[in-house]
Design a protein around this motif. Sequence first.
Motif, PDB file in Angstrom:
ATOM      1  N   LYS A 141       0.844  -1.193   0.000  1.00 30.01           N
ATOM      2  CA  LYS A 141       0.000   0.000   0.000  1.00 30.01           C
ATOM      3  C   LYS A 141       0.879   1.242   0.000  1.00 30.01           C
ATOM      4  O   LYS A 141       2.004   1.210   0.504  1.00 30.01           O
ATOM      5  CB  LYS A 141      -0.883  -0.004   1.241  1.00 30.01           C
ATOM      6  CG  LYS A 141      -2.056  -0.940   1.122  1.00 30.01           C
ATOM      7  CD  LYS A 141      -3.092  -0.530   2.135  1.00 30.01           C
ATOM      8  CE  LYS A 141      -4.389  -1.250   1.885  1.00 30.01           C
ATOM      9  NZ  LYS A 141      -5.388  -0.910   2.876  1.00 30.01           N
ATOM     10  N   ASP A 142       0.352   2.324  -0.540  1.00 30.80           N
ATOM     11  CA  ASP A 142       1.073   3.595  -0.611  1.00 30.80           C
ATOM     12  C   ASP A 142       1.701   3.987   0.722  1.00 30.80           C
ATOM     13  O   ASP A 142       2.851   4.373   0.795  1.00 30.80           O
ATOM     14  CB  ASP A 142       0.095   4.710  -1.016  1.00 30.80           C
ATOM     15  CG  ASP A 142       0.215   5.009  -2.496  1.00 30.80           C
ATOM     16  OD1 ASP A 142       1.244   4.591  -3.080  1.00 30.80           O
ATOM     17  OD2 ASP A 142      -0.709   5.624  -3.049  1.00 30.80           O
TER      18      ASP A 142
ATOM     19  N   VAL B  94      -5.792  -4.695  -0.659  1.00 32.54           N
ATOM     20  CA  VAL B  94      -6.530  -3.436  -0.637  1.00 32.54           C
ATOM     21  C   VAL B  94      -7.419  -3.359   0.605  1.00 32.54           C
ATOM     22  O   VAL B  94      -7.521  -2.317   1.237  1.00 32.54           O
ATOM     23  CB  VAL B  94      -7.382  -3.294  -1.921  1.00 32.54           C
ATOM     24  CG1 VAL B  94      -8.327  -2.112  -1.822  1.00 32.54           C
ATOM     25  CG2 VAL B  94      -6.472  -3.146  -3.123  1.00 32.54           C
TER      26      VAL B  94
ATOM     27  N   GLY C 271      -6.889  -4.619   3.415  1.00 26.81           N
ATOM     28  CA  GLY C 271      -6.142  -4.595   4.664  1.00 26.81           C
ATOM     29  C   GLY C 271      -5.873  -5.954   5.288  1.00 26.81           C
ATOM     30  O   GLY C 271      -5.404  -6.044   6.417  1.00 26.81           O
TER      31      GLY C 271
ATOM     32  N   ASP D 159      -0.230  -7.350   3.977  1.00 23.82           N
ATOM     33  CA  ASP D 159       0.640  -6.176   3.931  1.00 23.82           C
ATOM     34  C   ASP D 159       1.364  -6.059   2.606  1.00 23.82           C
ATOM     35  O   ASP D 159       1.840  -4.989   2.236  1.00 23.82           O
ATOM     36  CB  ASP D 159       1.663  -6.248   5.064  1.00 23.82           C
ATOM     37  CG  ASP D 159       0.963  -6.354   6.411  1.00 23.82           C
ATOM     38  OD1 ASP D 159       0.112  -5.484   6.688  1.00 23.82           O
ATOM     39  OD2 ASP D 159       1.225  -7.318   7.146  1.00 23.82           O
TER      40      ASP D 159
ATOM     41  N   GLN E   9      -6.274  -0.164  -9.344  1.00 23.47           N
ATOM     42  CA  GLN E   9      -6.569   0.127  -7.943  1.00 23.47           C
ATOM     43  C   GLN E   9      -5.776   1.352  -7.517  1.00 23.47           C
ATOM     44  O   GLN E   9      -4.598   1.446  -7.838  1.00 23.47           O
ATOM     45  CB  GLN E   9      -6.122  -1.047  -7.059  1.00 23.47           C
ATOM     46  CG  GLN E   9      -6.838  -2.336  -7.320  1.00 23.47           C
ATOM     47  CD  GLN E   9      -8.193  -2.371  -6.639  1.00 23.47           C
ATOM     48  OE1 GLN E   9      -8.417  -1.661  -5.662  1.00 23.47           O
ATOM     49  NE2 GLN E   9      -9.096  -3.183  -7.158  1.00 23.47           N
TER      50      GLN E   9
ATOM     51  N   SER F 126       2.449   2.160   3.226  1.00 18.79           N
ATOM     52  CA  SER F 126       3.013   1.013   3.958  1.00 18.79           C
ATOM     53  C   SER F 126       4.394   1.334   4.525  1.00 18.79           C
ATOM     54  O   SER F 126       5.171   2.067   3.912  1.00 18.79           O
ATOM     55  CB  SER F 126       3.114  -0.172   3.002  1.00 18.79           C
ATOM     56  OG  SER F 126       3.974  -1.139   3.519  1.00 18.79           O
TER      57      SER F 126
ATOM     58  N   GLY G  29      -3.965   3.721  -4.559  1.00 16.50           N
ATOM     59  CA  GLY G  29      -3.381   3.538  -3.234  1.00 16.50           C
ATOM     60  C   GLY G  29      -2.380   2.398  -3.122  1.00 16.50           C
ATOM     61  O   GLY G  29      -2.088   1.954  -2.018  1.00 16.50           O
ATOM     62  N   LEU G  30      -1.848   1.927  -4.243  1.00 20.79           N
ATOM     63  CA  LEU G  30      -0.854   0.853  -4.200  1.00 20.79           C
ATOM     64  C   LEU G  30       0.444   1.320  -4.864  1.00 20.79           C
ATOM     65  O   LEU G  30       0.430   2.181  -5.733  1.00 20.79           O
ATOM     66  CB  LEU G  30      -1.362  -0.387  -4.936  1.00 20.79           C
ATOM     67  CG  LEU G  30      -2.639  -1.031  -4.412  1.00 20.79           C
ATOM     68  CD1 LEU G  30      -3.016  -2.219  -5.285  1.00 20.79           C
ATOM     69  CD2 LEU G  30      -2.456  -1.477  -2.966  1.00 20.79           C
TER      70      LEU G  30
END
Length: 484
Positions: A117-118, A166, A168, A171, A187, A120, A189-190
Amino acid sequence: MKRFSCFIFLLSALLLCSCGKSDKPKLTMVTEATFPPYEFRTGDKVDGIDPAIIRHIADTLGYELKIQDMSFDSVITAVQSGKADVAASGITVTEDRKKQINFTVPYVTAQQVVIVKDNSPIHTTEDLKKYTIGVQHGTTGDLFVTKNIKEPQRFANGALAVTALVSGKLDAVVIDGEPAQVYLSQQTGLRLLPRPLTSEEYAFAISKKNVKLLEDFNRVLNEMKANGLLDSIIRKYKEQNTETAADLLVEDSKYFWIGVKEAFELNFIKDKRYLYLWRGFLVTLYISFFAVLMGLVIGFVVALIRSTAIQTGRYKIPDFFCRMYLTVIRGTPVVVQLLIIYFVIFGSWDIDKVLVAVIAFGINSGAYVAEIFRAGIMSIDKGQMEAGRSLGLSYFQTMREIVIPQAFKNVLPALGNEFIVLLKETSVSGYIALQDLTKGGDIIRSQTYDAFFPLIAVALIYLAVVIFLSSLMGKLEKRLKENE
Ligand code: ARG
């Protein structure tokens, strides 16, 4: 007897229908089609770089191409067991796989990459050890993570792993680079970790027994490399996939904000996705219906043999085989039986998968029906048999006229229950790449990255059928009572 012959006739008709002939020899390709741009579904068809290359090779060699979509961990087995001629599924060449099958010359290089994720905290491969990692079961990503990082969470396909990331539940996802690019564009946010984990080569897999086909494939593949066709196919699909991906992106961000109606449209209306459910539903009904018939016939015969053996001491040998059948079938899971029938028993037969499922579920259900019938027969008071015999009826006449009709009435609720169980058990048909109702929902899920709507819809459809069946059985029971 008449009904029994009708049933046999129907079954053989089914068998014949499933062996339709065309003049060109057939070439069966297997793949797992949630791997864009290499393979993906558009409506009913499987498209992508792999199908396009194989289609060209098949045309050049004069074959009629048939494409089957199955789970990735089955594609190599399918080739090895002779169920398919070639596996084309973005398959990485590895030493272990080479022991099972032959690879053509490679057609592309690839890598395993890490999606996070962005926001992370994971920035390097080293960080990964502390987090939950998702992979597609049986892929080189799976092998790499298992061997070098830690035990991953294994998903049926990459799209499902990304959905889990996505939402959650994970990870990080380790997956091949090109599909990762497509998922990323679908998608928000990745992001990718900067360093890929591996460098690999894709090739097509062909059975070790089929050396001639391997040579033919290599010849055409080398031609395609030389004249630029290979490159142009790969380029075309990469561009096309980022375009459709852009489409989905708009769709997707909208989807998060505008509630149910949009989600409904995305899951069922767009690209006529409801058809996956409708066609799957028909397949499920078809399999269940014929499997129930087959189970009834088998169960009835086995129950007769067993109860006669128990009550009269006759039929020792058939009884022995019946007991073996019951032990084996009731002692092993139905999915395993289905896989054995498909991959081992009918391994090198070109037999319709629906028919395989009917046979597998029919044989399985037969064992349970047999015990239900036997319980019914043995629950009838001994006096009934004695009365029949003293009236001059033979053992089988008494069975037919006196014992079985009563037994049938007694076991009806249990039988109804067995049918309901069977209907739901057919949901494992997806294991042999059959598109039943459950698989239909899975396909939608892998295209829309939404778990809620497809799963709930599938559940509701099963529920509706079960409620309908139960009410039908209730009516039948009542009718039989009234006739008493
Ligand atoms: N390249 C990886 C492997 O061979 C993953 C391939 C997955 N392909 C697919 N169609 N899902 O293991």
